[in-house]
Scaffold this motif. Structure first.
Motif, PDB file in Angstrom:
ATOM      1  N   TYR A 424     -41.461 -20.399 -46.751  1.00 26.87           N
ATOM      2  CA  TYR A 424     -42.446 -19.314 -46.782  1.00 26.87           C
ATOM      3  C   TYR A 424     -42.710 -18.681 -45.421  1.00 26.87           C
ATOM      4  N   LYS A 425     -42.297 -19.359 -44.376  1.00 30.45           N
ATOM      5  CA  LYS A 425     -42.559 -18.837 -43.031  1.00 30.45           C
ATOM      6  C   LYS A 425     -41.314 -18.956 -42.160  1.00 30.45           C
ATOM      7  N   PRO A 426     -41.222 -18.078 -41.141  1.00 25.68           N
ATOM      8  CA  PRO A 426     -40.023 -18.093 -40.294  1.00 25.68           C
ATOM      9  C   PRO A 426     -39.843 -19.397 -39.508  1.00 25.68           C
ATOM     10  N   ARG A 427     -38.574 -19.761 -39.289  1.00 25.70           N
ATOM     11  CA  ARG A 427     -38.199 -20.907 -38.442  1.00 25.70           C
ATOM     12  C   ARG A 427     -38.826 -22.216 -38.901  1.00 25.70           C
ATOM     13  N   LYS A 428     -38.969 -22.357 -40.219  1.00 26.80           N
ATOM     14  CA  LYS A 428     -39.495 -23.614 -40.755  1.00 26.80           C
ATOM     15  C   LYS A 428     -38.382 -24.486 -41.322  1.00 26.80           C
ATOM     16  N   ARG A 429     -37.212 -23.905 -41.475  1.00 28.60           N
ATOM     17  CA  ARG A 429     -36.106 -24.713 -41.996  1.00 28.60           C
ATOM     18  C   ARG A 429     -35.069 -24.936 -40.892  1.00 28.60           C
ATOM     19  N   LEU A 430     -34.854 -26.195 -40.543  1.00 30.76           N
ATOM     20  CA  LEU A 430     -33.894 -26.543 -39.497  1.00 30.76           C
ATOM     21  C   LEU A 430     -32.838 -27.435 -40.126  1.00 30.76           C
ATOM     22  N   ASP A 431     -31.591 -27.008 -40.053  1.00 31.22           N
ATOM     23  CA  ASP A 431     -30.582 -27.846 -40.687  1.00 31.22           C
ATOM     24  C   ASP A 431     -29.350 -28.022 -39.833  1.00 31.22           C
ATOM     25  N   VAL A 432     -28.231 -28.245 -40.468  1.00 28.47           N
ATOM     26  CA  VAL A 432     -27.013 -28.679 -39.795  1.00 28.47           C
ATOM     27  C   VAL A 432     -26.287 -27.551 -39.057  1.00 28.47           C
ATOM     28  N   GLY A 433     -26.707 -26.300 -39.310  1.00 29.34           N
ATOM     29  CA  GLY A 433     -26.180 -25.182 -38.544  1.00 29.34           C
ATOM     30  C   GLY A 433     -24.719 -24.879 -38.807  1.00 29.34           C
ATOM     31  N   THR A 434     -24.123 -24.205 -37.834  1.00 28.81           N
ATOM     32  CA  THR A 434     -22.809 -23.590 -37.985  1.00 28.81           C
ATOM     33  C   THR A 434     -21.681 -24.595 -38.229  1.00 28.81           C
ATOM     34  N   TRP A 435     -21.778 -25.764 -37.641  1.00 28.93           N
ATOM     35  CA  TRP A 435     -20.733 -26.767 -37.845  1.00 28.93           C
ATOM     36  C   TRP A 435     -20.927 -27.580 -39.121  1.00 28.93           C
ATOM     37  N   GLY A 436     -22.115 -27.496 -39.702  1.00 30.08           N
ATOM     38  CA  GLY A 436     -22.414 -28.375 -40.829  1.00 30.08           C
ATOM     39  C   GLY A 436     -22.398 -29.833 -40.393  1.00 30.08           C
ATOM     40  N   VAL A 437     -22.911 -30.075 -39.184  1.00 31.65           N
ATOM     41  CA  VAL A 437     -22.752 -31.392 -38.558  1.00 31.65           C
ATOM     42  C   VAL A 437     -23.790 -32.391 -39.079  1.00 31.65           C
ATOM     43  N   MET A 438     -23.383 -33.639 -39.258  1.00 33.10           N
ATOM     44  CA  MET A 438     -24.329 -34.700 -39.605  1.00 33.10           C
ATOM     45  C   MET A 438     -24.834 -35.327 -38.306  1.00 33.10           C
ATOM     46  N   GLY A 439     -26.090 -35.711 -38.293  1.00 37.86           N
ATOM     47  CA  GLY A 439     -26.623 -36.416 -37.131  1.00 37.86           C
ATOM     48  C   GLY A 439     -27.739 -35.675 -36.416  1.00 37.86           C
ATOM     49  N   ILE A 440     -28.026 -34.451 -36.877  1.00 37.54           N
ATOM     50  CA  ILE A 440     -29.067 -33.672 -36.192  1.00 37.54           C
ATOM     51  C   ILE A 440     -30.486 -34.101 -36.580  1.00 37.54           C
ATOM     52  N   GLY A 441     -30.598 -34.946 -37.617  1.00 31.35           N
ATOM     53  CA  GLY A 441     -31.882 -35.190 -38.268  1.00 31.35           C
ATOM     54  C   GLY A 441     -33.036 -35.579 -37.374  1.00 31.35           C
ATOM     55  N   MET A 442     -32.960 -36.766 -36.749  1.00 28.95           N
ATOM     56  CA  MET A 442     -34.122 -37.258 -36.013  1.00 28.95           C
ATOM     57  C   MET A 442     -34.355 -36.458 -34.729  1.00 28.95           C
ATOM     58  N   GLY A 443     -33.286 -36.035 -34.065  1.00 29.18           N
ATOM     59  CA  GLY A 443     -33.457 -35.217 -32.854  1.00 29.18           C
ATOM     60  C   GLY A 443     -34.227 -33.946 -33.184  1.00 29.18           C
ATOM     61  N   GLN A 444     -33.812 -33.272 -34.254  1.00 28.47           N
ATOM     62  CA  GLN A 444     -34.497 -32.023 -34.630  1.00 28.47           C
ATOM     63  C   GLN A 444     -35.923 -32.286 -35.112  1.00 28.47           C
ATOM     64  N   ALA A 445     -36.101 -33.378 -35.842  1.00 25.86           N
ATOM     65  CA  ALA A 445     -37.445 -33.677 -36.347  1.00 25.86           C
ATOM     66  C   ALA A 445     -38.399 -33.931 -35.177  1.00 25.86           C
ATOM     67  N   ILE A 446     -37.921 -34.680 -34.192  1.00 28.08           N
ATOM     68  CA  ILE A 446     -38.769 -35.016 -33.041  1.00 28.08           C
ATOM     69  C   ILE A 446     -39.118 -33.744 -32.265  1.00 28.08           C
ATOM     70  N   ALA A 447     -38.104 -32.932 -31.956  1.00 27.49           N
ATOM     71  CA  ALA A 447     -38.373 -31.722 -31.173  1.00 27.49           C
ATOM     72  C   ALA A 447     -39.265 -30.753 -31.946  1.00 27.49           C
ATOM     73  N   ALA A 448     -39.062 -30.657 -33.264  1.00 26.55           N
ATOM     74  CA  ALA A 448     -39.884 -29.744 -34.057  1.00 26.55           C
ATOM     75  C   ALA A 448     -41.352 -30.145 -33.968  1.00 26.55           C
ATOM     76  N   ALA A 449     -41.610 -31.444 -34.071  1.00 27.77           N
ATOM     77  CA  ALA A 449     -42.994 -31.919 -33.987  1.00 27.77           C
ATOM     78  C   ALA A 449     -43.551 -31.694 -32.585  1.00 27.77           C
ATOM     79  N   VAL A 450     -42.735 -32.000 -31.577  1.00 25.02           N
ATOM     80  CA  VAL A 450     -43.200 -31.881 -30.188  1.00 25.02           C
ATOM     81  C   VAL A 450     -43.461 -30.414 -29.814  1.00 25.02           C
ATOM     82  N   GLU A 451     -42.544 -29.543 -30.181  1.00 27.60           N
ATOM     83  CA  GLU A 451     -42.639 -28.151 -29.731  1.00 27.60           C
ATOM     84  C   GLU A 451     -43.681 -27.353 -30.510  1.00 27.60           C
ATOM     85  N   THR A 452     -43.873 -27.679 -31.781  1.00 28.49           N
ATOM     86  CA  THR A 452     -44.761 -26.838 -32.602  1.00 28.49           C
ATOM     87  C   THR A 452     -46.092 -27.506 -32.933  1.00 28.49           C
ATOM     88  N   GLY A 453     -46.152 -28.826 -32.877  1.00 30.69           N
ATOM     89  CA  GLY A 453     -47.365 -29.532 -33.291  1.00 30.69           C
ATOM     90  C   GLY A 453     -47.554 -29.557 -34.799  1.00 30.69           C
TER      91      GLY A 453
END
Ligand code: ADP
Ligand code: MG
Length: 581
Positions: A424-453
């Motif tokens: 429903y809002k911009p930049r709320k979905r973060l996923d595997v991106g252009t490579w379709g790479v596995m392994g982004i999960g916890m790094g992205q989750a941590i940064a999302a929480a840290v950067e946005t609160g």
């Protein structure tokens, strides 16, 4: 300094140390001067003290368990903030671990800087076998947008300025900055050091499109009978949310969001063609791409997925060489998305005619019928759960919590969630991106929480989760509002494959049966949940999201549900010798 001054200075024993600064502090001051206050790192030789001093100087220094995840965190921080996310690693192996994320940032056009400590140049260049010896600069170069090494303390200011500008200007990307151990201990006069720092003015300057490019684009658009707008993650990155929404609504054209552009306009928007994807790709006659590349994710703009009719493409992108990368672009519009969209809006005037209703109605009908067809599957209460039953629950949870950030990876877990969970809002979905790479999960989750609160819901296949699972200790250590849901079907793609030889090893795609990922979370003081039905899942995730505590829900999914490679099974090569059953 003259000899006389030198003697003078050495006589004044108290004053001398106070007037000196060193590489450590110049690096910190240069970063802070440019508004970089968060570092994603893994400590070790030679950057342990740098991290300590950074924290002492008021920066936020978040330590990970593996550099790849610190790197994925930095990359997505860059995407979310339009400022380079910074990852810091030790030399050789730590650098190489971080490099995967740097290459990923470059591929995805996320601004990121990888700062790596390195060994002594003299020994590395003579290949004399230093501790963690490696020519890191040479190795990084082909995998990033720019790579620099700083050898002298007085160059730290300019080196960091160059890294920042390279990361965020034009098409954003990854930048490598090599920091030899000796640099950090180098000293220089403090006043001269301060003067050597550079504040980057206007790091990502607006790039205005040529007026004739705008006229050409609107001419093409005006003549369209079946136009389509495709929004990519570049459009989300640009943070021109209001302008993009205004353009879509003023044009009246159906739009298709790429996965990370979902929510730029709410997925429930009447012009969203997400649920009519196949139809609009096939039937459209004119396609306006905004911050989306015609790469594999869009079948390169040609072939079966795009139908037989001739198509005209309008392409808005900051990178001129992206034009004609896969097919002829009838109207290239090169510039930053904010400026391009504003120029288009201005030039459209007040009497822009919407596309023929025949087209918009055909899209609407398809969209409605697909939504209706899906609805009952999302409400199923099957035990063990299937993907639809479980994702139906999470879809409602995100609808009720539109500020939450959804991190998503896996094969089936990714493909189904992308289609099922509305944003429903911009930049709320973060996923595997252009490579379709596995392994982004916890790094992205941590940064999302840290950067946005904001709270984070990480929806992870059990296989995907395994790549970064140890970082749940990091989630717990920083007490982040992250709820992880592991879709546990006991294997890669599914958990039912068998070893055709009957030997003792399980099939290559199969994991431990009935694994309890929730217990891992409990080991670090987080909250674990075990959910075997949609009702239990709903209750667990709601409780976790309400509490804001680090939590992990082990969602038991039928091992038989899930298909090979999710929706991209066609990318697997096929053997002519048939598989043994
Ligand atoms: P998706 O995977 O969502 O289709 P891509 O990563 O393929 O998106 O495409 C993003 C595109 O957006 C890249 O070609 C990049 O150059 C472009 N881009 C990124 N930031 C901007 C910006 N501020 N203005 C214009 N284009 C941008
Ligand atoms: Mg699985």
């Amino acid at each position: 300094m003259s000899v006389a001054e030198n003697i003078d200075a050495s006589l004044d024993e108290d004053a001398a140390p106070k007037d000196l600064t060193d590489g450590f502090h110049l690096i910190i001051e240069a970063l802070k001067l440019n508004g970089i206050n968060t570092i994603y790192n893994v400590p070790g030789i030679p950057i342990t003290d740098l991290g300590r001093y950074m924290q002492a100087e008021g920066m936020r220094v978040l330590s990970f368990r593996h550099e790849q995840h610190a790197g994925y965190a930095a990359a997505i921080a860059g995407y979310l903030t339009k400022k380079p996310g910074v990852c810091m690693t030790v030399s050789a192996p730590g650098f190489l671990n971080g490099l995967t994320a740097l290459a990923h940032a470059t591929t995805n056009c996320y601004p990121m800087i990888l700062l790596s400590g390195s060994s002594e140049r003299e020994i590395v260049d003579l290949q004399q076998g230093d501790y963690e010896e490696m020519d890191q600069l040479a190795i990084a170069k082909p995998l990033c947008k720019a790579a620099f090494r700083i050898l002298h303390a007085e160059d730290i200011g300019i080196g960091i300025a160059r890294a920042i500008r390279a990361a965020v200007s034009g098409r954003p990307g990854g930048v490598y900055l090599d920091l030899p151990a000796q640099l950090m201990a180098q000293t220089m006069d403090a006043a001269a050091g301060e003067k050597s720092l550079v504040k980057v003015i206007d790091p990502a300057p607006a790039q205005l499109p040529a007026p004739e490019a705008i006229t050409r684009a609107l001419e093409v658009l005006k003549n369209a009978k079946r136009p389509l707008i495709i929004l990519g993650k570049g459009a989300a990155y640009a943070q021109a949310d209001d302008e993009i929404r205004a353009l879509v609504e003023k044009s009246g054209i159906p739009y298709l969001p790429m996965s990370m552009a979902k929510g730029l306009l709410p997925d429930t928007h009447p012009q969203s063609a997400g649920p009519a994807r196949s139809l609009v790709l096939k039937e459209s006659d004119t396609v306006m791409l905004i911050g989306a590349r015609l790469n594999w994710l869009l079948s390169h703009g040609k072939g079966k997925a795009w139908g037989d009719n001739e198509k005209k493409f309008i392409h808005i992108d900051i990178e001129p060489t992206e034009m004609d990368s896969n097919v002829e672009i009838a109207a290239p519009v090169v510039g930053d998305i904010g400026s391009c969209v504003t120029a288009l809006l201005d030039a459209m005037g007040d009497d822009w005619a919407p596309p023929p209703t025949e087209w918009t109605e055909a899209v609407n009908t398809k969209r409605q019928s697909n939504i209706e067809r899906m609805a009952p599957r999302l409400q199923n209460n099957n035990v063990p759960m299937d993907f639809h039953g479980a994702l139906g629950v999470l879809r409602t949870i995100i609808a009720e919590r539109p500020d939450a950030i959804l991190v998503n990876e896996g094969a089936n877990t990714l493909d189904f969630a992308r289609g099922i969970i509305d944003m429903y809002k911009p930049r709320k979905r973060l996923d595997v991106g252009t490579w379709g790479v596995m392994g982004i999960g916890m790094g992205q989750a941590i940064a999302a929480a840290v950067e946005t609160g904001h709270p984070v819901l990480a929806v992870e296949g059990d296989s995907a989760f395994g790549f970064s699972g140890m970082e749940i200790e990091t989630v717990c250590r920083y007490n982040l509002p992250v709820c992880i849901v592991v879709f546990n079907n006991g294997g890669i793609y599914r958990g039912t494959d068998v070893n055709p030889t009957g030997g003792p090893d399980v099939a290559p795609t199969v994991f431990v049966k009935d694994a309890r990922y929730d217990k891992m979370m409990e080991a670090f003081g987080g909250v674990g949940y075990h959910a075997t039905s949609p009702d239990e899942l709903r209750q667990a995730v709601n409780e976790a999201m309400d509490s804001g505590k680090p939590s992990l829900v082990n969602a038991v999914i039928d091992p038989a549900s899930g298909t090979e490679s999710g929706r991209i099974g066609n990318l697997n090569p096929q053997s002519v010798v048939s598989k043994k059953k």
